[in-house]
Design an enzyme around this catalytic site. Structure first.
Site, PDB file in Angstrom:
ATOM      1  N   ASN A  78      39.447   2.381   0.268  1.00 47.92           N
ATOM      2  CA  ASN A  78      38.488   2.133  -0.872  1.00 47.92           C
ATOM      3  C   ASN A  78      37.134   2.975  -0.832  1.00 47.92           C
ATOM      4  O   ASN A  78      37.311   3.747   0.039  1.00 47.92           O
ATOM      5  CB  ASN A  78      38.002   0.584  -0.579  1.00 47.92           C
ATOM      6  CG  ASN A  78      37.769  -0.076  -1.774  1.00 47.92           C
ATOM      7  OD1 ASN A  78      36.896   0.462  -2.647  1.00 47.92           O
ATOM      8  ND2 ASN A  78      38.028  -1.271  -2.041  1.00 47.92           N
ATOM      9  N   GLU A 131      26.784   0.924 -14.195  1.00 49.17           N
ATOM     10  CA  GLU A 131      27.448   1.197 -12.880  1.00 49.17           C
ATOM     11  C   GLU A 131      26.461   2.035 -12.117  1.00 49.17           C
ATOM     12  O   GLU A 131      25.997   2.794 -12.712  1.00 49.17           O
ATOM     13  CB  GLU A 131      28.821   2.183 -13.209  1.00 49.17           C
ATOM     14  CG  GLU A 131      29.254   2.643 -11.947  1.00 49.17           C
ATOM     15  CD  GLU A 131      29.727   1.661 -10.798  1.00 49.17           C
ATOM     16  OE1 GLU A 131      30.483   0.781 -11.063  1.00 49.17           O
ATOM     17  OE2 GLU A 131      29.221   1.735  -9.719  1.00 49.17           O
ATOM     18  N   GLU A 179      41.948  -5.069 -11.302  1.00 46.38           N
ATOM     19  CA  GLU A 179      41.797  -3.652 -11.341  1.00 46.38           C
ATOM     20  C   GLU A 179      43.115  -3.275 -10.456  1.00 46.38           C
ATOM     21  O   GLU A 179      43.739  -2.157 -10.673  1.00 46.38           O
ATOM     22  CB  GLU A 179      40.591  -3.109 -11.077  1.00 46.38           C
ATOM     23  CG  GLU A 179      40.085  -3.509  -9.786  1.00 46.38           C
ATOM     24  CD  GLU A 179      38.609  -2.928  -9.656  1.00 46.38           C
ATOM     25  OE1 GLU A 179      37.963  -2.483 -10.331  1.00 46.38           O
ATOM     26  OE2 GLU A 179      38.087  -3.054  -8.577  1.00 46.38           O
TER      27      GLU A 179
END
Ligand code: NOJ
Ligand code: CA
Length: 711
Positions: A204, A426, A519
């Site tokens: 990740n 974001e 996602e």
């Protein structure tokens, strides 16, 4: 007098011996507090006479180095305590959430408050235990006092001693992410999985796995004799997020807080209360989903006028970027960006930018036509060319649109159609930068009429060295929510700390991601039991912006992406019921919905705010079926999601007597299967009444959805 009343009464009587027991109002749950010979606080917990938590210690270890409070040789708050007082009380209140699964929620518990003094340090603390029919919460309280004014936590040592090698549904403890698939192993099987996967766990954008036996909360457990136990926390405010670390020899979990950049686990100023440490318990798995322990242990709503907060169905310029057919970035010309200096008007558009005026207009038209209230637009602002992977401070200013996104025109156009745009911030985890720009960013939103923001924290945190779940970052997320409330803005925070019921106090926190969402179906997929696991775990703390509704499940049919969604099309419909959220996305592209317009009718119809919810059947990682009554109407919706193929029987005994309902059943087709035949579905229409029975077949990785509109 019934036995349960006698038990409840006994529980409230003053303690005779040094151990004190408090039982839940129905007498099913009981909790006993005692001090060991060396003055160490200890509790244990039972359900219907069965032990749930074996004797477990409570305490805090304090820091003694240069980060500790000045001039004080800290004494740990672990043992050497004497009890100075104790009080029991009862509480019973029914409150009305601003949005939720039910119109009202009952908060009914018996409480034990224990006051402790540590003579060696002359310090006083309190322990508060709230015992519910379905679980308990406990917390530490630190009244303000001369000898306990400021202190720094090295570690919290709250134990949860298990009574056996239970089945655990877990994800690895990680200071930075929850975007994992759930593992199902005995407690003693955790180590093997984590140690084998350490490398894979770094995939990740930001991860910090800290122990081979560390897991996250909410942790779902099942005992061999059929008890369901769930450990989590409530009201995690001004404190780091708690993980659990297992000692396999004693089968005891102990709290393991998220450290900050200097390795400390909480800078405290008294008076202060820690978050609640919670244990939910039942012999019926459905109670894990319907009992609102986490919400009940949070403070009532602090926003006076909540009229601007509304449940929302939305679509957005999003899935294309996740799948890889469009980009957030405007141009491919720039190796890097300097905000305020880069001149985008001199750059060539890359031809794949998603958030163009024309494309957003298309989504607004789609939303208006189909009764969706908002349109999320990602990639509207300058900075995406080098947004990620550089530990860069000033990635975005959150106010400067790309040249091909006409912010004024698009908002006016949306409003003229009864639709609002949803803002996207974001932060690329530069919380420092976001806080600097927050006020201007929210003012821009107010100016153009945005009332919701999706925030995101991809990558490693700035201030550098901080973790996503540290005290400092938890305070950051909270500051964003409270500042947003002042601007009448709803918040949906991705990659932030997993929620702990704070949405009761701040209902403008309408969603979080904080888990592996849709996602991942474009990043290789998630196991088909993922969405019959999340309600037992991640959703304990509050709703998730899971972004369901992918109809074109095989991405390679319309893109170069080889991934496929690990559910059937009807399984996607079921998520609007099974994954409760006041914020529900119709995440696929308008052109895909147009192809399956008859199935899309369910997304058009389904509500996202409810007067009532009845969990009809549930088993972690296997299946969930729930019926919900749409807010302010007589209409019901039913959704069922499954891991393996199964038949479900839904008895319509929740409908009104004597009334008739138009019933539409969206179910997996005959040979449907999430891998081999995901898009096979049938839609049946009939008229039904109370007491009728629906028999519905669900495919492997499938599901079903039913609408029941009162005639
Ligand atoms: C990760 C979020 O979960 C996703 O929804 C978003 O599109 C990207 N970050 C970009 O902000
Ligand atoms: Ca994410």
């Amino acid at each position: 007098m019934k036995t349960k009343d006698i038990l409840a009464m006994l529980a409230l009587m003053p303690a005779m011996a040094s151990a004190q027991t408090v039982a839940s109002p129905d007498g099913n749950v009981s909790l006993t507090f005692s001090l060991t010979d060396n003055g160490r606080p200890t509790y244990e917990m039972s359900y219907k006479g069965k032990k749930v938590i074996n004797p477990s210690h409570l305490g805090l270890e304090l820091a003694r180095d240069k980060h500790a409070s000045k001039g004080m040789e800290e004494t740990d708050l672990m043992d050497g305590f004497k009890e100075t007082a104790s009080k029991t009380s009862s509480f019973d209140e029914t409150w009305t959430p601003v949005w939720g699964e039910t119109k009202t929620i009952r908060n009914n518990y018996n409480e034990l408050e224990v006051s402790l003094n540590q003579p060696s340090s002359n310090r006083n603390i309190k322990l508060r235990f709230r015992v519910y029919d379905y679980g308990m919460g406990l917390r530490y309280e630190f009244p303000q006092q001369q000898d306990l004014n400021y202190f720094v936590i090295k570690e919290e040592h709250t134990q949860f001693a298990m009574t056996g090698d239970h089945t655990a549904y877990w994800i690895p403890g990680d200071y930075d992410t929850q975007e994992y698939e759930y593992q199902i192993t005995p407690l003693t099987g955790i180590r093997e999985v984590i140690s084998k996967n350490r490398k894979a766990y770094t995939a990740n954008s930001s991860t910090t796995v800290f122990s081979d036996t560390g897991v996250q909360t909410s942790l779902q457990l099942k005992t061999k004799d059929g008890l369901y136990i769930n450990i989590h926390e409530a009201a995690c405010l001004d404190y780091p997020t708690m993980h659990l670390n297992l000692d396999e020899k004693t089968l005891t979990f102990e709290s393991w807080l998220t450290p900050d950049a200097v390795g400390r686990k909480g800078f405290i100023q008294t008076p202060f209360n820690t978050p609640w440490r919670t244990v939910l318990v039942s012999d019926d798995a459905r109670d894990m989903l319907s009992k609102k322990l986490t919400l009940n242990l949070n403070e009532p709503c602090k926003i006076e006028d909540t009229s601007w907060i509304h449940p929302t169905k939305y679509c957005g310029v999003w899935w294309n970027m996740i799948v890889g057919t469009k980009t957030w970035a405007y141009t491919d010309d720039l190796p890097s960006v300097r905000l305020g200096e880069t001149d985008y008007s001199k750059c060539r558009p890359n031809g794949k930018h998603g958030a163009t005026t024309a494309e957003v207009k298309r989504y607004i038209d789609f939303a208006a036509k189909n009764g969706l209230q908002e349109v999320l637009v990602e990639g509207w602002n300058e900075g995406w060319e080098d947004w990620f992977g550089h530990q860069k401070l000033d990635v975005f200013d959150f106010v400067t649109p790309y040249p091909d996104f006409d912010i004024k025109y698009l908002n006016e156009y949306a409003h003229s159609k009864g639709v609002r745009l949803m803002m996207h911030h974001e932060t690329s985890s530069s919380a420092l930068n976001y806080e600097r720009h927050l006020e201007d960013a929210f003012q821009l939103m107010n100016k153009y009429g945005y009332d919701a923001v999706k925030t995101g924290y991809v990558g490693d945190i700035i201030p550098r060295g901080e973790y996503h779940y540290s005290q400092l970052m938890n305070n950051h997320y909270q500051r964003v929510v409270e500042t947003a409330a002042k601007h009448h803005i709803m918040v949906n925070a991705h990659e932030a700390t997993r929620p702990t019921g704070i949405c009761r106090t701040w209902p403008n926190l309408v969603g979080n991601e904080s888990a592996r969402g849709t996602e991942y179906e474009a990043f290789g997929g998630s196991v088909p039991y993922h969405t019959v696991m999340l309600p037992f775990t991640r959703l304990q703390g509050g709703p998730m912006d899971y972004t369901p509704g992918i109809f074109e499940t095989r991405l390679k049919e319309w893109s170069d992406n080889p991934s496929y969604v690990h559910t059937t099309l009807c399984g996607q419909l079921a998520l609007y019921l099974v994954m409760y959220s006041p914020l529900q996305m119709a995440a696929d592209l308008p052109e895909h919905y147009e192809k399956y317009d008859d199935a899309f009718q369910f997304i058009r119809d389904v509500a996202c705010d409810w007067d009532d919810s009845k969990y009809l059947e549930a088993e972690p990682a296997e299946y969930i079926t729930v019926a919900r009554k749409a807010k302010g109407t007589d209409n019901w919706f039913v959704g069922g999601k499954t891991n393996n193929a199964r038949q479900t029987t839904v008895k319509l005994d929740f409908l009104d007597v004597g009334a008739k309902y138009d019933c539409a059943i969206y179910q997996d087709g005959k040979n449907a299967d999430y891998e081999k035949n995901p898009k096979a579905y049938t839609i049946l229409h009939r008229t039904v009444k109370k007491g009728d029975v629906l028999k519905v077949k669900q495919a492997r990785g499938g599901g079903f959805a039913v609408s029941l509109m009162k005639k």
